[in-house]
Design a protein around this motif. Structure first.
Motif, PDB file in Angstrom:
ATOM      1  N   ASN A  62       8.759  28.954   5.442  1.00 25.32           N
ATOM      2  CA  ASN A  62       7.665  28.102   4.766  1.00 25.32           C
ATOM      3  C   ASN A  62       6.771  27.240   5.621  1.00 25.32           C
ATOM      4  O   ASN A  62       5.682  27.116   5.297  1.00 25.32           O
ATOM      5  N   GLY A  63       7.442  26.527   6.269  1.00 25.33           N
ATOM      6  CA  GLY A  63       6.930  25.500   7.164  1.00 25.33           C
ATOM      7  C   GLY A  63       5.965  26.412   8.124  1.00 25.33           C
ATOM      8  O   GLY A  63       4.849  26.071   8.407  1.00 25.33           O
ATOM      9  N   SER A  64       6.322  27.539   8.535  1.00 26.53           N
ATOM     10  CA  SER A  64       5.676  28.391   9.425  1.00 26.53           C
ATOM     11  C   SER A  64       4.234  28.925   8.875  1.00 26.53           C
ATOM     12  O   SER A  64       3.232  28.729   9.264  1.00 26.53           O
ATOM     13  N   THR A  65       4.615  29.325   7.618  1.00 24.36           N
ATOM     14  CA  THR A  65       3.628  29.990   6.793  1.00 24.36           C
ATOM     15  C   THR A  65       2.485  28.826   6.710  1.00 24.36           C
ATOM     16  O   THR A  65       1.455  29.256   6.530  1.00 24.36           O
ATOM     17  N   LEU A  69      -1.439  29.283   7.012  1.00 24.46           N
ATOM     18  CA  LEU A  69      -2.390  29.176   6.029  1.00 24.46           C
ATOM     19  C   LEU A  69      -3.525  28.482   6.552  1.00 24.46           C
ATOM     20  O   LEU A  69      -4.645  28.531   6.046  1.00 24.46           O
ATOM     21  N   LYS A  70      -2.923  27.052   7.079  1.00 26.88           N
ATOM     22  CA  LYS A  70      -4.170  25.973   7.314  1.00 26.88           C
ATOM     23  C   LYS A  70      -4.907  26.773   8.483  1.00 26.88           C
ATOM     24  O   LYS A  70      -6.230  26.134   8.380  1.00 26.88           O
ATOM     25  N   LEU A  71      -4.463  27.316   9.445  1.00 24.95           N
ATOM     26  CA  LEU A  71      -5.396  27.826  10.390  1.00 24.95           C
ATOM     27  C   LEU A  71      -6.248  28.997   9.911  1.00 24.95           C
ATOM     28  O   LEU A  71      -7.145  29.442  10.379  1.00 24.95           O
ATOM     29  N   PHE A  72      -5.874  29.448   8.728  1.00 24.82           N
ATOM     30  CA  PHE A  72      -6.581  30.581   8.004  1.00 24.82           C
ATOM     31  C   PHE A  72      -7.628  29.916   7.145  1.00 24.82           C
ATOM     32  O   PHE A  72      -8.385  30.623   6.543  1.00 24.82           O
ATOM     33  N   GLY A  73      -7.577  28.600   6.943  1.00 19.02           N
ATOM     34  CA  GLY A  73      -8.659  27.748   6.167  1.00 19.02           C
ATOM     35  C   GLY A  73      -8.240  27.684   4.964  1.00 19.02           C
ATOM     36  O   GLY A  73      -8.999  27.343   3.826  1.00 19.02           O
ATOM     37  N   LYS A  74      -6.834  27.920   4.465  1.00 16.35           N
ATOM     38  CA  LYS A  74      -6.676  27.875   3.101  1.00 16.35           C
ATOM     39  C   LYS A  74      -5.478  26.454   3.141  1.00 16.35           C
ATOM     40  O   LYS A  74      -4.347  26.613   3.058  1.00 16.35           O
ATOM     41  N   LYS A  76      -5.272  24.312   0.623  1.00 17.11           N
ATOM     42  CA  LYS A  76      -4.384  23.784  -0.444  1.00 17.11           C
ATOM     43  C   LYS A  76      -3.374  24.525  -0.611  1.00 17.11           C
ATOM     44  O   LYS A  76      -2.173  24.039  -0.881  1.00 17.11           O
ATOM     45  N   GLY A  77      -3.275  25.856  -0.034  1.00 12.99           N
ATOM     46  CA  GLY A  77      -1.944  26.650  -0.237  1.00 12.99           C
ATOM     47  C   GLY A  77      -1.023  26.286   1.012  1.00 12.99           C
ATOM     48  O   GLY A  77       0.149  26.238   0.712  1.00 12.99           O
ATOM     49  N   ALA A  78      -1.831  25.709   2.102  1.00 14.96           N
ATOM     50  CA  ALA A  78      -0.844  25.282   3.222  1.00 14.96           C
ATOM     51  C   ALA A  78      -0.216  24.013   2.518  1.00 14.96           C
ATOM     52  O   ALA A  78       0.950  23.788   3.070  1.00 14.96           O
ATOM     53  N   LYS A  79      -0.807  22.835   1.870  1.00 16.19           N
ATOM     54  CA  LYS A  79       0.120  21.948   1.581  1.00 16.19           C
ATOM     55  C   LYS A  79       1.090  22.102   0.341  1.00 16.19           C
ATOM     56  O   LYS A  79       2.116  21.758   0.547  1.00 16.19           O
ATOM     57  N   THR A  80       0.730  23.296  -0.333  1.00 23.32           N
ATOM     58  CA  THR A  80       1.505  23.424  -1.619  1.00 23.32           C
ATOM     59  C   THR A  80       2.964  24.244  -0.749  1.00 23.32           C
ATOM     60  O   THR A  80       4.235  23.878  -1.118  1.00 23.32           O
ATOM     61  N   PHE A  85       8.936  23.264   2.569  1.00 26.01           N
ATOM     62  CA  PHE A  85       9.411  23.148   3.814  1.00 26.01           C
ATOM     63  C   PHE A  85      10.251  21.736   3.668  1.00 26.01           C
ATOM     64  O   PHE A  85      11.411  21.519   4.022  1.00 26.01           O
ATOM     65  N   GLU A  86       9.599  20.838   3.091  1.00 21.71           N
ATOM     66  CA  GLU A  86      10.081  19.272   3.027  1.00 21.71           C
ATOM     67  C   GLU A  86      11.109  19.288   1.893  1.00 21.71           C
ATOM     68  O   GLU A  86      12.162  18.514   2.031  1.00 21.71           O
ATOM     69  N   LYS A  87      11.087  20.317   0.868  1.00 21.00           N
ATOM     70  CA  LYS A  87      11.951  20.360  -0.218  1.00 21.00           C
ATOM     71  C   LYS A  87      13.696  20.751   0.603  1.00 21.00           C
ATOM     72  O   LYS A  87      14.552  20.140   0.200  1.00 21.00           O
ATOM     73  N   TYR A  88      13.256  21.695   1.478  1.00 18.84           N
ATOM     74  CA  TYR A  88      14.756  22.079   2.096  1.00 18.84           C
ATOM     75  C   TYR A  88      15.103  21.175   3.397  1.00 18.84           C
ATOM     76  O   TYR A  88      16.188  21.251   3.913  1.00 18.84           O
ATOM     77  N   ARG A  89      14.258  20.496   3.898  1.00 25.22           N
ATOM     78  CA  ARG A  89      14.375  19.667   5.246  1.00 25.22           C
ATOM     79  C   ARG A  89      15.680  19.010   5.156  1.00 25.22           C
ATOM     80  O   ARG A  89      16.473  19.096   6.076  1.00 25.22           O
ATOM     81  N   PRO A  90      16.219  18.206   4.144  1.00 23.87           N
ATOM     82  CA  PRO A  90      17.375  17.629   4.244  1.00 23.87           C
ATOM     83  C   PRO A  90      18.691  18.356   4.537  1.00 23.87           C
ATOM     84  O   PRO A  90      19.739  18.038   5.109  1.00 23.87           O
TER      85      PRO A  90
END
Length: 118
Positions: A62-65, A69-74, A76-80, A85-90
């Motif tokens: 999800n971090g990579s995705t 998404l950000k680079l594809f101009g999306k 909002k989707g990138a932040k979601t 990624f942040e959820k599973y970081r720990p």
């Protein structure tokens, strides 16, 4: 009959999935990074003993995705997706397995790419 020779980089033949992920993300190939971990993630999530490791891979995917998404101009989707990624970081720091050092390296690399692109 092949018209062009197939060239295989011998360095990539024996790379583990996480090494392929690291290489793809380092080269800004974020969609490829997602793809190389997906099969392993699906395998690990089927076994209760490796469920947390599968969640680590899900986070890295999800971090990579998110960056893709950000680079594809999306944006909002990138932040979601980055939130997953942040959820599973720990888990990367708390779960111990043979690839923990590589997962920590991947986390650091994604954080660097996040600062660069997000």
């Amino acid at each position: 009959m092949l018209l062009y020779p197939i060239i295989i980089n011998p360095r990539k033949i024996n790379l583990s999935d996480i090494d392929k992920f690291l290489e793809a993300v380092a080269d800004d190939q974020f969609v490829e990074g997602h793809e190389v971990l997906e099969v392993r993630w699906r395998e690990l999530k089927k076994d209760e003993k490796t469920l947390n490791e599968s969640k680590i891979l899900k986070g890295l995917i999800n971090g990579s995705t998110a960056i893709a998404l950000k680079l594809f101009g999306k944006e909002k989707g990138a932040k979601t997706v980055w939130a997953t990624f942040e959820k599973y970081r720990p888990l990367i720091e708390s779960e111990t397995c043979k690839d923990t050092p590589k997962y920590l390296e991947a986390q650091k690399l994604l954080d660097e790419k996040f600062k660069l692109y997000m």
